[in-house]
Structures are given as C-alpha cells and as structure tokens.
Design an enzyme around this catalytic site. Structure first.
Site, PDB file in Angstrom:
ATOM      1  N   GLU A  12      19.698-121.703   9.945  1.00 13.26           N
ATOM      2  CA  GLU A  12      19.840-120.421  10.642  1.00 13.26           C
ATOM      3  C   GLU A  12      18.623-119.516  10.443  1.00 13.26           C
ATOM      4  O   GLU A  12      18.757-118.319  10.177  1.00 13.26           O
ATOM      5  CB  GLU A  12      21.123-119.696  10.183  1.00 13.26           C
ATOM      6  CG  GLU A  12      22.396-120.491  10.364  1.00 13.26           C
ATOM      7  CD  GLU A  12      22.672-120.830  11.817  1.00 13.26           C
ATOM      8  OE1 GLU A  12      22.364-120.000  12.699  1.00 13.26           O
ATOM      9  OE2 GLU A  12      23.181-121.939  12.078  1.00 13.26           O
ATOM     10  N   LYS A  37      16.518-134.296  19.003  1.00  9.39           N
ATOM     11  CA  LYS A  37      17.361-133.791  17.925  1.00  9.39           C
ATOM     12  C   LYS A  37      18.031-135.002  17.292  1.00  9.39           C
ATOM     13  O   LYS A  37      19.010-135.546  17.832  1.00  9.39           O
ATOM     14  CB  LYS A  37      18.406-132.812  18.466  1.00  9.39           C
ATOM     15  CG  LYS A  37      19.293-132.181  17.394  1.00  9.39           C
ATOM     16  CD  LYS A  37      18.543-131.146  16.579  1.00  9.39           C
ATOM     17  CE  LYS A  37      19.458-130.459  15.579  1.00  9.39           C
ATOM     18  NZ  LYS A  37      18.780-129.391  14.831  1.00  9.39           N
ATOM     19  N   ASP A  50      21.602-128.018  20.030  1.00 12.81           N
ATOM     20  CA  ASP A  50      20.301-127.369  19.892  1.00 12.81           C
ATOM     21  C   ASP A  50      19.318-127.819  20.971  1.00 12.81           C
ATOM     22  O   ASP A  50      18.563-127.018  21.515  1.00 12.81           O
ATOM     23  CB  ASP A  50      19.712-127.666  18.510  1.00 12.81           C
ATOM     24  CG  ASP A  50      20.474-126.977  17.394  1.00 12.81           C
ATOM     25  OD1 ASP A  50      21.246-126.045  17.683  1.00 12.81           O
ATOM     26  OD2 ASP A  50      20.296-127.371  16.228  1.00 12.81           O
ATOM     27  N   GLU A 109      13.129-131.887  16.211  1.00 13.09           N
ATOM     28  CA  GLU A 109      13.707-130.783  15.445  1.00 13.09           C
ATOM     29  C   GLU A 109      14.707-131.287  14.425  1.00 13.09           C
ATOM     30  O   GLU A 109      15.713-131.914  14.776  1.00 13.09           O
ATOM     31  CB  GLU A 109      14.401-129.778  16.368  1.00 13.09           C
ATOM     32  CG  GLU A 109      14.938-128.580  15.586  1.00 13.09           C
ATOM     33  CD  GLU A 109      15.912-127.725  16.377  1.00 13.09           C
ATOM     34  OE1 GLU A 109      16.636-126.931  15.736  1.00 13.09           O
ATOM     35  OE2 GLU A 109      15.968-127.851  17.609  1.00 13.09           O
ATOM     36  N   ALA A 111      17.389-130.983  10.982  1.00 13.97           N
ATOM     37  CA  ALA A 111      18.602-130.225  10.667  1.00 13.97           C
ATOM     38  C   ALA A 111      18.418-129.612   9.282  1.00 13.97           C
ATOM     39  O   ALA A 111      18.165-130.327   8.313  1.00 13.97           O
ATOM     40  CB  ALA A 111      19.816-131.139  10.669  1.00 13.97           C
ATOM     41  N   SER A 171      12.110-115.385  12.872  1.00 12.67           N
ATOM     42  CA  SER A 171      12.776-114.166  13.351  1.00 12.67           C
ATOM     43  C   SER A 171      12.126-112.958  12.680  1.00 12.67           C
ATOM     44  O   SER A 171      12.408-112.667  11.520  1.00 12.67           O
ATOM     45  CB  SER A 171      14.270-114.230  13.026  1.00 12.67           C
ATOM     46  OG  SER A 171      14.936-113.061  13.466  1.00 12.67           O
ATOM     47  N   PRO A 200      10.200-112.692  17.769  1.00 14.58           N
ATOM     48  CA  PRO A 200      11.000-111.481  17.578  1.00 14.58           C
ATOM     49  C   PRO A 200      12.459-111.815  17.325  1.00 14.58           C
ATOM     50  O   PRO A 200      13.004-112.765  17.895  1.00 14.58           O
ATOM     51  CB  PRO A 200      10.819-110.733  18.908  1.00 14.58           C
ATOM     52  CG  PRO A 200      10.470-111.783  19.905  1.00 14.58           C
ATOM     53  CD  PRO A 200       9.672-112.808  19.150  1.00 14.58           C
ATOM     54  N   ALA A 201      13.092-111.066  16.460  1.00 16.64           N
ATOM     55  CA  ALA A 201      14.514-111.263  16.197  1.00 16.64           C
ATOM     56  C   ALA A 201      15.291-111.157  17.506  1.00 16.64           C
ATOM     57  O   ALA A 201      15.033-110.283  18.339  1.00 16.64           O
ATOM     58  CB  ALA A 201      15.003-110.218  15.200  1.00 16.64           C
ATOM     59  N   GLY A 202      16.223-112.061  17.699  1.00 16.36           N
ATOM     60  CA  GLY A 202      17.038-112.039  18.904  1.00 16.36           C
ATOM     61  C   GLY A 202      16.422-112.707  20.109  1.00 16.36           C
ATOM     62  O   GLY A 202      16.996-112.668  21.210  1.00 16.36           O
TER      63      GLY A 202
END
Length: 238
Positions: A12, A37, A50, A109, A111, A171, A200-202
């Site tokens: 995360e 993935k 993802d 990517e 995990a 982030s 940027p966050a979000g």
C-alpha cells in the site's frame, strides 16, 4: 531497457500507481507496453486486479496475471491456504520473456516487498529479476520510517548483484511534513541510487485522461518523464 521489475518497501505504498505512470509515459512515447502481475492476492475472480488498474489509468497496455488468490496475504501463504499452485520465479521470468518478444517494455509488478515469498521454496521477486537480468525500480513511501526500509531493500539488491535503477516516492502528500521533506535528500543517499520521481497522493483516483497528462511530470527522464529531482527537492527543502 525492455523489462523493468517494480517492487516496493512494503504494501500500500503506490506500486500499482507508479507502474501505471511508467506505463502511461511509455505508451505516450509510442512504445508497446505489457504489464505482468505474477501473483494477485486479496481479489476475487470477478474483481479488478492491479494489472487491470494499470490498464485503466495508462491505457493501451497488455496485461498478464499468472495467478490470483482470494486472501490478502503473501503469495506463498495465499496459495497454500487456497490449495492452489504457487507461482515460481522461473514462471515469472518465462512469462516476462515471452511478453518482451512482442512488446517494447515489460513491467513486472511484485506483491509487497522484494523478499515476499512466492512459493514454498522461498522463491521471490528478486529471484525472478535475477533470471531476467532486469533492473529493479523501488517504490517507497515519503515519510518517517522509509529510510530504513529503503536502505535494507537497496542493500539486498546489491548483495544479489541486481541493478537498482532508482527510487520513486509512491505518494507525495499535499502538505508534506518535515520528515518527508528531509527524505528527499536522504532517500537517494541511503539507496545509493537516484530519486526518479514522486507521485502526488491520490493520483490513483484521477480520471485516466488527467492521470496520463500528469504522469510525465511525476517521473524523471530516466523513466521517460520530465520531473527533476533537483528542482523538486529544492522546492520542498526544509
């Protein structure tokens, strides 16, 4: 660089969004991109994973998922609990190599972090990267605690003889605290590799068109973008 392995210092922290940004920049430059993935956990068969999220944000990419396990656990644990076959590093390498035949860039990517187990023989994303002889991009959080985790990841990559391409902050908060601002200078120092971007966050909640327009400005030229670590660090320096 035909294959890039993307890992993180934990969960995360923005790996998927960073993967999408790298893919979006490459697609905009006219490159064909595949996103692999190896093991998707914590997602039902009818849910988006993802790789699907990367495709939604970046557009125009081929997606490939080797295994999907329902519980949000490390892949080896999730496979064992589900009674399903695990993914093994050589399978990841073989899938990436096949995708590389028909694509200019393959993004793998992982995990969680670099050493999260894929199987019951302690196979990891690092093993797959070694088989591929592919560079590794590390995604790290901005704030307090990131230096230790980033340095440990970087040390392990060097110990294994893997190429650490650089670090991306997954982030960047709108109002960064003191630790985050200091880490702009400290992260590349502890990693022994350049800072190659800050998302940027979000950003993952942006509309696809907005995301694709913004992506070049979040990544350094080494990843196809226009972001400058020097300018960003100077702007946010404490």
């Amino acid at each position: 660089m035909s294959t890039l392995v993307i890992t993180g210092t934990g969960t995360e922290i923005g790996k998927t969004v960073t993967t999408a940004a790298v893919a979006a920049v490459a697609v905009a430059a006219g490159r064909s991109v595949a996103v692999l993935k190896p093991a998707q956990t914590g997602v039902r068969a009818d849910e988006r994973g993802d790789a699907d999220e990367v495709a939604r944000l970046a557009g125009g990419v081929t997606t490939c998922e080797l295994a999907r396990y329902p519980e949000p656990l490390a892949p080896a644990t999730a496979a064992r609990r589900a009674g399903m076959p695990p993914v093994r590093p050589h399978e990841v390498a073989e899938a990436a190599a096949k995708l590389a035949v028909e694509h200019d860039l393959v993004l793998v990517e992982g995990a969680g972090g670099l050493l999260v187990r894929f199987d019951d023989e302690d196979g990891t994303l690092a093993d797959a990267a070694r088989l591929l002889a592919a560079p590794v991009l590390v995604v790290a959080p901005a704030g307090l605690g990131t230096l230790n985790a980033t340095e440990l990841t970087a040390r392990e990559l060097r110990r294994l003889g893997l190429d650490l391409r650089g670090v991306v902050i997954g982030s960047w908060p709108e109002s960064a605290d003191l630790a985050s601002r200091c880490n702009l200078a400290d992260l590349p120092a502890v990693a022994g590799a350049p800072l190659l971007g800050a998302l940027p966050a979000g950003a993952g909640a942006y509309a696809p068109a907005e995301f694709r327009a913004g992506a070049p400005g979040w990544l350094a030229p080494g990843l196809g973008g226009t972001w400058s670590a020097e300018e960003f660090t100077s702007t946010h320096a404490p």
